[in-house]
Design an enzyme around this catalytic site. Structure first.
Site, short mmCIF file in Angstrom:
data_model
loop_
_atom_site.label_atom_id
_atom_site.label_comp_id
_atom_site.label_asym_id
_atom_site.label_seq_id
_atom_site.Cartn_x
_atom_site.Cartn_y
_atom_site.Cartn_z
N LEU A 15 0.82 -1.22 0.00
CA LEU A 15 0.00 0.00 0.00
C LEU A 15 0.85 1.26 0.00
O LEU A 15 0.34 2.34 -0.27
CB LEU A 15 -0.93 0.02 1.22
CG LEU A 15 -2.17 -0.86 1.16
CD1 LEU A 15 -2.96 -0.73 2.45
CD2 LEU A 15 -3.04 -0.51 -0.03
N ASP A 146 -0.18 -10.93 9.94
CA ASP A 146 0.89 -11.83 9.52
C ASP A 146 1.53 -12.46 10.75
O ASP A 146 1.89 -11.75 11.70
CB ASP A 146 1.97 -11.08 8.73
CG ASP A 146 1.47 -10.58 7.39
OD1 ASP A 146 0.39 -11.01 6.97
OD2 ASP A 146 2.18 -9.77 6.76
N PRO A 189 -13.29 -3.55 5.01
CA PRO A 189 -11.92 -4.07 5.16
C PRO A 189 -11.10 -3.30 6.19
O PRO A 189 -10.35 -3.89 6.97
CB PRO A 189 -11.34 -3.94 3.75
CG PRO A 189 -12.52 -4.00 2.84
CD PRO A 189 -13.60 -3.28 3.60
N CYS A 380 27.96 -0.93 -12.57
CA CYS A 380 28.43 -2.17 -11.95
C CYS A 380 28.64 -3.25 -13.01
O CYS A 380 29.57 -3.18 -13.79
CB CYS A 380 27.45 -2.60 -10.85
SG CYS A 380 28.10 -3.87 -9.73
N GLU A 404 33.26 -14.87 -13.12
CA GLU A 404 31.95 -15.12 -12.52
C GLU A 404 31.19 -16.19 -13.30
O GLU A 404 30.34 -16.90 -12.76
CB GLU A 404 31.13 -13.82 -12.49
CG GLU A 404 29.79 -13.95 -11.80
CD GLU A 404 29.05 -12.62 -11.65
OE1 GLU A 404 27.97 -12.62 -11.04
OE2 GLU A 404 29.56 -11.59 -12.13
N HIS A 514 27.33 2.30 -7.57
CA HIS A 514 25.90 2.49 -7.80
C HIS A 514 25.51 3.94 -7.48
O HIS A 514 25.03 4.23 -6.37
CB HIS A 514 25.09 1.52 -6.94
CG HIS A 514 25.19 0.10 -7.38
ND1 HIS A 514 24.33 -0.45 -8.31
CD2 HIS A 514 26.07 -0.87 -7.06
CE1 HIS A 514 24.66 -1.71 -8.52
NE2 HIS A 514 25.72 -2.00 -7.78
N GLU A 516 23.01 5.59 -8.36
CA GLU A 516 21.57 5.77 -8.15
C GLU A 516 21.20 5.80 -6.68
O GLU A 516 20.17 6.38 -6.30
CB GLU A 516 20.78 4.67 -8.87
CG GLU A 516 20.89 3.27 -8.29
CD GLU A 516 22.05 2.46 -8.84
OE1 GLU A 516 22.01 1.22 -8.75
OE2 GLU A 516 23.01 3.07 -9.36
#
Length: 542
Positions: A15, A146, A189, A380, A404, A514, A516
């Site tokens: 949400l 939960d 709800p 990266c 890798e 990174h 960002e």
């Protein structure tokens, strides 16, 4: 003395508790308050570092090297405050701490139980280190009901009694669905969600109600009556065009005023919203549009690239353009020619990732960008594949690859076994654990003078966040530079390549880190601003 806001969620997941917490933090900051945001995650993983991006989404890395939930990215973007490893905890971490203490004998033979030992550990996490803050906003992951979240709910219930009177407020985020057949929004709800929360001993002070249309006054009165919440504290949270409209929208609906009122604080001074209003205006009134192709391997879940998406939008905000994203699964380019997919885009971004799947497709995307002079941003893994492409097609190293993917005669990219962090030498081996063993967090880099990237940053010395265990092999540096690829940034000791570029290309930059993760809507990262600017130039040529 810090005051605490606990944010829970009900009815369904996703949400936007993280956005709600971040927006509230931004509103309180805009009034001059010092705000800290923390996330309590109920899953049993110690951290999200080894979780699949297609299940959990992005792993957000902090300056101090913590692998955390993506909501911490929202916290940083909305408040500008850098999060730390002490701002996110999981059930796995809590149980690990408790078991370690039990093995040491810290509990002096006591029977270790959920109450009080687990709940005390949670409470200690929530309340420690908050001396310098006016407000601490704690988001509890998951949904009320939960089973995994029960210890957290019990802990924040206890904190309502443990903390001084008037220093804890509970905000419950819920959903009010519209039923087309009935032609109305339904409160049931939310009523059931609040009833379940109250059964746990938590009585929400504020309801933040998600809806796709205006909530009628009669429905607000009903929620107020049945949920035992003041009508003014039933806040509608309507869908908005951009998440950066949320602080303005929540302020308009009175969320920050209600939170302050719940603490007995006069809602003055008014928040300074000019910066957010400017961002919203730039998003609403773009002066152009660019299309960026993201060639990735986790495109099935966009949350895997959450910070990347937002950073591209920040670049659009800086340049007053709309950024349109074209998502391309990198495996497509292993079977098909990239040209039909990439000829009309204005920039190509190849993000980070792990493993061999889709790697050849990323290499082909880098080659297309290099040969067609399309702006390219490799982050990266995207930088590593650009270097492999250069090694194969410019330097003639046909077998160039990454260890890798398995043994190779030409390890242009290899596993890092040691590196310097601060004044200490960190070491790793291929046989070690996967979790928490990468080069994580902020590291400095030295940029080569008179390179494009040095000009973009405006400084030769930078600090950026990393998350990788493989690195471009510096032994190939001279061979690659002789073919035109410039290693424009290195670790301060000159051992680890950090950035690459082509001087004869309009905009081709690869970075091992990174960027960002440090971009903000109010302070876009210079690399993303420059990349979108280059894409805007490209849009005039296509």
């Amino acid at each position: 003395m810090a005051r605490y806001v606990f944010i829970t969620g009900g009815v369904v997941s996703s949400l936007g508790k993280g956005i709600a917490a971040a927006a509230l933090g931004a509103l309180l900051q805009a009034r001059g308050y010092r705000v800290r945001l923390r996330k309590l995650d109920p899953y049993l993983n110690v951290d999200p570092g080894t979780m699949s991006p297609t299940q959990h989404g992005e792993v957000f890395v902090t300056d101090d090297g913590a692998e955390t939930d993506l909501d911490l990215g929202h916290y940083e973007r909305f408040t500008g405050r850098s999060a730390t490893k002490t701002d996110n905890i999981t059930t796995g971490r809590i149980y690990k701490n408790i078991i370690d203490k039990e093995r040491r004998g810290d509990y002096l033979g006591a029977t270790v139980q959920v109450i009080p030992h687990v709940t005390n550990e949670i409470k200690n996490f929530v309340t420690e280190g908050n001396e310098d803050y006016d407000f601490v906003i704690c988001e509890i992951g998951g949904t009320v009901g939960d089973i995994e979240a029960m210890p957290f709910m019990e802990a924040i219930r206890q904190l309502g009694n443990d903390l001084p009177r008037g220093t804890a407020v509970y905000v419950h985020l819920t959903l009010m669905p519209y039923i087309p057949a009935a032609g109305e929004l339904k409160t049931k709800p939310t009523q059931h969600s609040v009833k379940e929360l109250q059964a746990l001993g938590i009585h929400p002070d504020i309801l933040l109600v998600r809806a796709d249309r205006e909530i009628p006054e009669a429905e607000r009165r009903k929620l107020s009556l049945f949920c035992n919440v003041r009508q003014s504290a039933v806040i509608q949270a309507l869908d908005v065009a951009s998440i950066y409209d949320v602080p303005i929208a929540y302020h308009k609906e009175g969320l920050d005023n209600e939170v302050l009122a719940a603490f007995g604080i006069e809602p003055a001074p008014k928040p300074r919203m000019e910066a957010w209003e400017d961002v919203a205006h730039r998003i609403r009134t773009p002066e152009g549009e660019v299309t960026i192709a993201i060639v990735g391997k986790y495109t099935g879940l966009k949350d895997a690239y959450k910070s990347l998406i937002e950073a591209l939008y920040h670049g659009g905000i800086a340049n007053r353009v709309k950024v349109k994203l074209e998502w391309i699964e990198s495996e497509v380019f292993e079977k098909e020619d990239p040209a039909p997919y990439l000829e009309k885009v204005h920039g190509i971004l190849v993000p980070g990732g792990f493993g061999e799947r889709g790697s050849e497709g990323k290499i082909n995307a880098a080659r297309f960008a290099r040969e067609r002079k399309v702006p390219y941003f490799g982050i990266c893994f995207g930088m590593q594949m650009a270097v492999v492409e250069a090694a194969r097609n410019l330097a003639g190293i046909e077998k160039a690859s990454s260890t890798e993917f398995g043994p190779t005669k030409e390890p242009v990219v290899g596993l890092m076994t040691e590196w310097v962090k601060g004044n200490e030498l960190e070491k790793r081996s291929a046989a070690g654990d996967l979790g928490g063993t990468m080069r994580l967090g902020a590291y400095r880099a030295a940029l080569k003078p008179d390179t494009k990237i040095a000009g973009i940053y405006g400084s030769p010395d930078i600090s950026e966040r990393h998350r990788h265990r493989y690195e471009v092999n510096v032994d190939y540096k001279s061979r690659l530079e002789s073919c035109g690829l410039v290693f424009s940034g290195m670790s301060p000791d000159g051992v680890l390549p950090e950035t690459i570029e082509y001087p004869d290309h309009p905009w081709f930059i690869g970075v091992q880190y990174h960027p960002e993760l440090k971009s903000r809507p109010l302070d876009p990262h210079p690399l993303f601003s420059s990349f979108i600017e280059a894409a805007l130039e490209q849009s005039r040529l296509v």
